[in-house]
Motif scaffolding. Structure first.
Motif, short mmCIF file in Angstrom:
data_model
loop_
_atom_site.label_atom_id
_atom_site.label_comp_id
_atom_site.label_asym_id
_atom_site.label_seq_id
_atom_site.Cartn_x
_atom_site.Cartn_y
_atom_site.Cartn_z
N LYS A 236 0.78 -1.07 -0.10
CA LYS A 236 0.00 -0.10 0.11
C LYS A 236 0.85 1.35 -0.11
N GLU A 237 1.88 1.36 0.81
CA GLU A 237 2.69 2.32 0.66
C GLU A 237 3.76 2.42 -0.53
N ASN A 238 3.59 1.47 -1.17
CA ASN A 238 4.33 1.48 -2.52
C ASN A 238 3.31 2.25 -3.46
N VAL A 239 2.14 1.93 -3.56
CA VAL A 239 1.24 2.51 -4.22
C VAL A 239 1.08 4.21 -4.12
N LYS A 240 1.16 4.41 -2.78
CA LYS A 240 1.03 5.85 -2.31
C LYS A 240 2.43 6.61 -2.88
N PHE A 241 3.67 5.95 -2.77
CA PHE A 241 4.89 6.58 -3.14
C PHE A 241 5.08 6.62 -4.75
N LEU A 242 4.45 5.55 -5.30
CA LEU A 242 4.34 5.53 -6.76
C LEU A 242 3.58 6.66 -7.60
N LEU A 243 2.45 7.14 -6.95
CA LEU A 243 1.67 8.26 -7.22
C LEU A 243 2.48 9.66 -7.03
N GLY A 244 3.09 9.70 -5.86
CA GLY A 244 3.94 10.86 -5.75
C GLY A 244 4.82 11.05 -6.87
N TYR A 245 5.65 10.01 -7.07
CA TYR A 245 6.80 9.95 -7.95
C TYR A 245 6.52 10.27 -9.39
N ALA A 246 5.13 9.57 -9.52
CA ALA A 246 4.39 9.92 -10.92
C ALA A 246 4.19 11.52 -11.14
N ILE A 247 3.52 12.03 -10.03
CA ILE A 247 3.19 13.54 -10.39
C ILE A 247 4.39 14.29 -10.35
N PHE A 248 5.51 13.90 -9.56
CA PHE A 248 6.71 14.81 -9.45
C PHE A 248 7.34 14.76 -10.56
N SER A 249 7.57 13.49 -11.31
CA SER A 249 8.18 13.17 -12.37
C SER A 249 7.53 13.86 -13.48
N THR A 250 6.28 14.12 -13.62
CA THR A 250 5.39 14.53 -14.63
C THR A 250 5.68 16.39 -14.56
N ILE A 251 5.77 16.85 -13.36
CA ILE A 251 5.95 18.42 -13.35
C ILE A 251 7.29 18.61 -13.61
N VAL A 252 8.31 17.70 -13.34
CA VAL A 252 9.65 18.17 -13.76
C VAL A 252 9.80 17.99 -15.20
N THR A 253 9.23 16.94 -15.99
CA THR A 253 9.10 16.87 -17.27
C THR A 253 8.66 18.05 -18.08
N VAL A 254 7.61 18.52 -17.37
CA VAL A 254 6.73 19.82 -18.37
C VAL A 254 7.73 20.87 -18.01
N VAL A 255 8.32 20.99 -16.80
CA VAL A 255 9.07 22.31 -16.83
C VAL A 255 10.32 22.42 -17.29
N LEU A 256 10.99 21.01 -17.51
CA LEU A 256 12.30 21.05 -18.18
C LEU A 256 11.98 21.14 -19.72
N LEU A 257 11.09 20.59 -20.40
CA LEU A 257 10.73 20.80 -21.52
C LEU A 257 10.68 22.19 -21.90
N SER A 258 9.83 22.81 -20.97
CA SER A 258 9.35 24.49 -21.22
C SER A 258 10.79 25.00 -21.31
N LEU A 259 11.67 24.94 -20.24
CA LEU A 259 13.03 25.46 -20.30
C LEU A 259 13.89 25.19 -21.52
N MET A 260 13.78 23.91 -22.20
CA MET A 260 14.54 23.67 -23.39
C MET A 260 14.11 24.38 -24.54
N LEU A 261 12.78 24.68 -24.45
CA LEU A 261 12.16 25.48 -25.58
C LEU A 261 12.54 26.89 -25.77
N VAL A 262 12.71 27.44 -24.43
CA VAL A 262 13.06 28.78 -24.22
C VAL A 262 14.55 29.20 -24.40
N LEU A 263 15.39 28.19 -24.04
CA LEU A 263 16.78 28.56 -24.17
C LEU A 263 17.31 27.72 -25.37
#
Length: 610
Positions: A236-263
């Motif tokens: 059950k803890e794995n499921v909670k952590f996986l959700l947190g990791y997935a959300i964090f990874s998605t946010i980082v992906t969007v931010v980095l892709l935006s910065l790559m486009l700008v720079l």
């Protein structure tokens, strides 16, 4: 040191790694006797598996299976229906399934054999991958045995569940750390001979890695959430952590892709920047070995840290009971010591990295402020290390301590967030996320600030506070120009670190996903990601620190010299041209003076900044 000494004296990590019987013997090794337990102190080198006498109907008492457990050399592969079968199995396989003081020849003769031998019939069993236990394979027995294990694991505190996960996946963790080392070393060689095509390739790989890791995390979360067999608290803890990791990874992906486009328009200048940095490193070839010894020191420290952590988790006293058996009673306050130990992990790791940064900065400063660029000073790396250990260890300690102080609030915020998730307070969650982002930004700024303070210390030989003040002064005058030059270079290096972490974590996801049994594997995966980032940072910071030290030396050179015959610049023409062109691109000016910083006619060469 007190925590370390206490853990070594009071702990026994082998109990978690190898397993132990009811008489105080650790399976798979020689043991020392326990007072009041006559069957303790036996040589169990050839007996590596834990076998329960009553595996079909075990009971749970105080987080332990109440059945008598023994160390055996092999688990019975077939069902044993009588004492004669137990005797035959012992003679053929050399594995005695009855209590140690009962001779094999007495299995069928001793009237107490039914009490000293396992409950008949003995179901077939095989060694379980976690802690070498003999797990019954009979469906009915297995269901009862598994239900007891589920209850035992669910009642364990988080600290011991994490320890179990680390131990169960220790081979995978080591393999992933070696993988991160290989990725980091390849990137160091690649950046040393960087070209435009390599930058494009790196960016493409980072984008692919981010999308891949995010997709795999979401897929695993969906798979775990819809798995009907999810009963363990660790799952059950794995499921909670996986959700947190997935959300964090998605946010980082969007931010980095935006910065790559700008720079993206500054790509060519990044190639020129790394070419200049590579030229400086070429003058000091031993700098390329600097990350290697830092990595070896970090590995040695991490192994030591994990060993102490395991010892803390098993710290307790062996006490004999009325039946000659042995119980290990945990000592109070262990969890608080574990948190203190975790703070030590952060502080010491940051201190080791700070020593590397000061060594690199000292070598770069020595070569920059050398008039004859074709004849660099002898042994600049050894000279920098000598100065560090003789005069500036306190500077590294203070800088790393400041970063540790900022990391502690992040840990507290994570703890509060777990509490808020249970209360489902949307406003509180939003406030937490804002505070967490603010603390993370402050930590990143402080890390950059410390790096400049270390370089200033290498130039002027002043203490940490004085160097920090001087660094603030010089950066306040030239922050916009220096930031515009090194911003994208630092971003490309950060992408290199993301590349190492992404593909290491992906390998961890694939490896740990095949071992779901009783493992809190998401936390070891987080440690793998943390270690992968530290490894990549240790290697790639060579270029980052070299570039930052070079630009700070350039700024001080412009402040203290005027280019005249009496006070000529130390900077070479290639770096001066690069800075001029970069500032033209940033400020959009068609005509600009070749001297990007104002003169300071009253300055003197290499005087402390005021």
């Amino acid at each position: 040191m007190f925590i370390t000494g206490y853990a070594v004296m009071a702990g026994a990590a082998e109990r978690l790694v190898l397993g132990y019987d009811s008489f105080g013997n650790i399976c798979g090794r020689k043991n020392t006797p326990v007072k009041g337990a006559p069957l303790s102190g036996q040589d169990m080198s050839s007996k590596k598996y834990v076998f329960f006498l009553n595996s079909c109907s075990p009971e749970l008492q105080s987080l332990k299976i109440s059945s008598v457990s023994l160390c055996v050399s092999s688990c019975p592969q077939e069902q044993l229906n009588s004492l004669e079968d137990l005797q035959s199995f012992a003679r053929n396989n050399g594995s005695c399934l009855c209590v140690y003081n009962l001779n094999v020849s007495s299995y069928t003769l001793n009237p107490k054999a039914a009490e000293l031998c396992p409950t008949l019939p003995v179901p077939p069993s095989k060694s379980f991958p976690l802690l070498n236990r003999c797990v019954p394979q009979n469906p009915e027995c297995y269901s009862k045995y598994a239900s007891v294990l589920i209850s035992m694991v669910n009642e364990m505190d988080v600290f011991h569940r994490i320890l179990s996960g680390i131990l169960a996946g220790r081979d995978t963790v080591i393999g992933l750390s070696v993988l991160a080392l290989a990725f980091s070393f390849i990137l160091v060689l690649a950046f040393r001979f960087i070209r435009t095509l390599l930058v494009h390739t790196l960016i493409a790989l980072v984008v692919f890695g981010l999308l891949l890791v995010s997709g795999v995390l979401w897929w695993l979360y969906y798979d775990y959430r819809n798995d009907p067999s999810t009963e363990l608290e660790t799952q059950k803890e794995n499921v909670k952590f996986l959700l947190g990791y997935a959300i964090f990874s998605t946010i980082v992906t969007v931010v980095l892709l935006s910065l790559m486009l700008v720079l993206r328009k500054r790509l060519q200048f990044t190639v020129q920047l790394f070419r200049i940095v590579g030229k400086i490193i070429g003058r000091i070839p031993f700098l390329l070995f600097q990350p290697l010894w830092t990595f070896l020191i970090l590995i040695a420290f991490w192994v030591f840290w994990v060993a102490v952590l395991l010892s803390l988790g098993t710290a307790g006293t062996a006490q004999a009971t009325s039946g000659g058996q042995v119980e290990y009673r945990a000592l109070s306050g262990i969890c608080y010591m574990a948190w203190y130990h975790f703070v030590g992990l952060i502080w010491t790791s940051e201190f080791i990295l700070a020593c590397q940064q000061m060594t690199i900065a000292g070598a770069v400063v020595t070569c920059y402020f050398n008039r004859n660029k074709n004849s660099p000073p002898p042994h600049p790396v050894l000279s920098s290390i000598s100065v560090l250990f003789c005069y500036h260890l306190g500077t590294a300690v203070k800088g790393s301590f400041l970063i540790t102080i900022l990391r502690i609030p992040r840990i507290v915020l994570l703890y509060l967030y777990n509490i808020l998730k249970q209360k489902e307070s949307a406003c509180a969650k939003c406030l937490f996320k804002c505070c967490f982002c603010w603390v993370w930004c402050q930590e990143s700024c402080l890390r950059c600030f410390n790096q400049h303070a270390y370089t200033t210390t290498a130039i002027n030989g002043t203490n940490f506070c004085t160097s920090a003040k001087d660094a603030v002064c010089i950066l306040a005058k030239n922050s916009a120009k220096l930031a515009s030059i090194s911003c994208f270079g630092d971003f490309i290096l950060f992408l290199g670190k993301v590349f190492v972490v992404c593909f290491t974590v992906f390998g961890g996801l694939m490896a740990f996903n095949y071992h779901r049994e009783l493992q809190a594997w998401v936390v070891p995966l987080l440690l793998v990601g943390f270690f992968a980032y530290l490894m990549s940072h240790s290697f790639l910071s060579l270029f980052e620190v070299t570039a930052d030290a070079m630009f700070l030396c350039f700024a001080i050179d412009m402040e203290t010299n005027d280019g005249s015959a009496e006070k000529p610049y130390f900077v070479d023409q290639e770096l001066l041209t690069f800075v001029s062109q970069s500032n033209k691109l940033t400020e959009g000016q068609k005509h600009r003076s070749a001297r990007p910083f104002p003169d300071n006619g009253d300055g003197t060469e290499l005087q402390p900044m005021v």
